[in-house]
Write an enzyme that holds these catalytic residues in place. Sequence first.
Site, PDB file in Angstrom:
ATOM      1  N   ARG A 226       1.321   0.213  -0.692  1.00 41.60           N
ATOM      2  CA  ARG A 226       2.459  -0.350   0.035  1.00 41.60           C
ATOM      3  C   ARG A 226       1.959  -1.526   0.868  1.00 41.60           C
ATOM      4  NH1 ARG A 226       5.428   1.776  -3.077  1.00 41.60           N
ATOM      5  NH2 ARG A 226       6.859   3.487  -2.699  1.00 41.60           N
ATOM      6  N   HIS A 274       6.179  -6.218  -6.897  1.00 39.12           N
ATOM      7  CA  HIS A 274       6.353  -4.761  -6.821  1.00 39.12           C
ATOM      8  C   HIS A 274       6.915  -4.195  -8.133  1.00 39.12           C
ATOM      9  CE1 HIS A 274       7.073  -1.240  -3.830  1.00 39.12           C
ATOM     10  NE2 HIS A 274       6.828  -0.786  -5.052  1.00 39.12           N
TER      11      HIS A 274
HETATM   12  P1  NDP Z   1       0.405  11.610  -4.071  1.00 39.12           P
HETATM   13  O1  NDP Z   1       1.107  12.119  -2.871  1.00 39.12           O
HETATM   14  O2  NDP Z   1       0.400  12.423  -5.328  1.00 39.12           O
HETATM   15  O3  NDP Z   1      -1.142  11.340  -3.712  1.00 39.12           O
HETATM   16  C1  NDP Z   1      -1.534  10.741  -2.516  1.00 39.12           C
HETATM   17  C2  NDP Z   1      -3.059  10.717  -2.455  1.00 39.12           C
HETATM   18  O4  NDP Z   1      -3.442   9.979  -1.292  1.00 39.12           O
HETATM   19  C3  NDP Z   1      -3.669  12.120  -2.321  1.00 39.12           C
HETATM   20  O5  NDP Z   1      -4.860  12.200  -3.057  1.00 39.12           O
HETATM   21  C4  NDP Z   1      -3.969  12.209  -0.822  1.00 39.12           C
HETATM   22  O6  NDP Z   1      -5.059  13.057  -0.494  1.00 39.12           O
HETATM   23  C5  NDP Z   1      -4.332  10.768  -0.516  1.00 39.12           C
HETATM   24  N1  NDP Z   1      -4.148  10.511   0.917  1.00 39.12           N
HETATM   25  C6  NDP Z   1      -3.021  10.571   1.651  1.00 39.12           C
HETATM   26  N2  NDP Z   1      -3.272  10.296   2.937  1.00 39.12           N
HETATM   27  C7  NDP Z   1      -4.598  10.064   3.020  1.00 39.12           C
HETATM   28  C8  NDP Z   1      -5.474   9.741   4.090  1.00 39.12           C
HETATM   29  N3  NDP Z   1      -5.036   9.611   5.334  1.00 39.12           N
HETATM   30  N4  NDP Z   1      -6.785   9.578   3.811  1.00 39.12           N
HETATM   31  C9  NDP Z   1      -7.244   9.734   2.545  1.00 39.12           C
HETATM   32  N5  NDP Z   1      -6.467  10.037   1.485  1.00 39.12           N
HETATM   33  C10 NDP Z   1      -5.160  10.196   1.725  1.00 39.12           C
HETATM   34  O7  NDP Z   1       0.985  10.154  -4.354  1.00 39.12           O
HETATM   35  P2  NDP Z   1       1.146   9.376  -5.755  1.00 39.12           P
HETATM   36  O8  NDP Z   1      -0.170   9.330  -6.433  1.00 39.12           O
HETATM   37  O9  NDP Z   1       2.304   9.909  -6.522  1.00 39.12           O
HETATM   38  O10 NDP Z   1       1.583   7.911  -5.234  1.00 39.12           O
HETATM   39  C11 NDP Z   1       0.746   7.176  -4.365  1.00 39.12           C
HETATM   40  C12 NDP Z   1       1.470   5.958  -3.836  1.00 39.12           C
HETATM   41  O11 NDP Z   1       1.560   4.943  -4.832  1.00 39.12           O
HETATM   42  C13 NDP Z   1       2.929   6.142  -3.410  1.00 39.12           C
HETATM   43  O12 NDP Z   1       3.037   6.790  -2.161  1.00 39.12           O
HETATM   44  C14 NDP Z   1       3.399   4.710  -3.345  1.00 39.12           C
HETATM   45  O13 NDP Z   1       3.095   4.164  -2.074  1.00 39.12           O
HETATM   46  C15 NDP Z   1       2.539   4.005  -4.404  1.00 39.12           C
HETATM   47  N6  NDP Z   1       3.371   3.588  -5.546  1.00 39.12           N
HETATM   48  C16 NDP Z   1       3.492   2.256  -5.829  1.00 39.12           C
HETATM   49  C17 NDP Z   1       4.265   1.816  -6.876  1.00 39.12           C
HETATM   50  C18 NDP Z   1       4.339   0.366  -7.247  1.00 39.12           C
HETATM   51  O14 NDP Z   1       5.123   0.007  -8.126  1.00 39.12           O
HETATM   52  N7  NDP Z   1       3.553  -0.501  -6.637  1.00 39.12           N
HETATM   53  C19 NDP Z   1       5.016   2.764  -7.726  1.00 39.12           C
HETATM   54  C20 NDP Z   1       4.781   4.138  -7.391  1.00 39.12           C
HETATM   55  C21 NDP Z   1       4.011   4.524  -6.320  1.00 39.12           C
HETATM   56  P3  NDP Z   1      -5.028  14.641  -0.819  1.00 39.12           P
HETATM   57  O15 NDP Z   1      -5.179  14.739  -2.316  1.00 39.12           O
HETATM   58  O16 NDP Z   1      -6.202  15.180  -0.093  1.00 39.12           O
HETATM   59  O17 NDP Z   1      -3.706  15.153  -0.326  1.00 39.12           O
END
Ligand code: NDP
Length: 311
Positions: A226, A274
């Site tokens: 993001r 995006h």
């Molecule tokens: P998930 O919720 O499945 O995964 C999030 C990951 O980020 C997890 O591994 C989590 O760790 C890690 N994480 C979260 N907070 C932290 C932190 N503070 N420190 C370290 N690691 C952290 O999300 P998705 O994979 O489904 O999607 C990820 C993001 O991709 C979305 O939120 C969105 O922002 C972005 N996106 C962008 C798109 C685009 O077109 N550009 C389209 C779709 C999504 P843990 O495994 O330990 O919980």
Amino acid sequence: MTKTAFLYKSDPLRGRQWAEVFRRAAPEVDFRIWPDIGDPAEVRFLAAWVPPDDLATRFPHLEVLFSSGAGVDQFDFDALPPGLPVVRMVEPGIVRGMVEYVTHAVLDLHRDMPQYRRQQQLGEWRALPVRPAGERRIGVLGLGSLGQAVLAQLAGFGFDLAGWSRSQHRIDGVHCHGGSDGLAAFLARTDILVCLLPLTDETRGVLNRELFAHLPHGASLVHVGRGPHLVEADLLDALSTGQLADAALDVTDPEPLPAQHAFWRHPRIRLTPHIASMTQPKSAAEVVIDNLRRFHAGEPMTGLVDRQRGY
Ligand code: NDP
């Protein structure tokens, strides 16, 4: 008895595709598309990108809020009823799109295509050494549904892979690092950094000067998380010193950027609007119908958000 209605509030064209899937696969659901909401008291489920401000008072019987996209950072959790379950979109169409985009961006950087495009502008015919994939270290911030799918695809090329997440993961063939203690070591071994984190209070501004300084000199960035993850001035500085060689940005803050913004014409930045991946209406509606079934059966819904963590 009050009816059970599902309200869709997002792009109406896609809404009609959702409606078609619901008609076929869940004919018992009264599917409505905003602004034709009917009696708001009957609305039990809402799928929205941006929910209405008065959600709590307007839909007093709401049972689940579904995000029509993968992220939930656009929701103001404080404005939502405290116990309302929030579900983000985890569907195969989003995953496929993201895998394609990131694979393309990583291969583009790995094979020095940004440099060859610059050379072409100068009329310069000059070959750079071809570095084997096994000697290129890719690091993915975020090991969620998207980060893991991207790594699985990149594994096929033989890259040296690592990932970083909040909790410690174990993934075959991937050096996994967890938590803030694991970040520096992860960065120190990353030539191409991919950001696939959700936007939360903890991750806002994470792509900053300090993080870039931990990368090897001349590393590159693929940012598909993001816009507010990135501190823009720090990226510009890192590109000007050569600490970072190139950046591919699919997300910015704001979107779109103002016309005069430095990113538009920067020779080392590639911008896309995006589009890395988008919710596919058919598979999204199928996932939501499955989640309704899970909800009614008392089973955990796919993509249920931990509102405390913010993702
Ligand atoms: P998930 O919720 O499945 O995964 C999030 C990951 O980020 C997890 O591994 C989590 O760790 C890690 N994480 C979260 N907070 C932290 C932190 N503070 N420190 C370290 N690691 C952290 O999300 P998705 O994979 O489904 O999607 C990820 C993001 O991709 C979305 O939120 C969105 O922002 C972005 N996106 C962008 C798109 C685009 O077109 N550009 C389209 C779709 C999504 P843990 O495994 O330990 O919980």
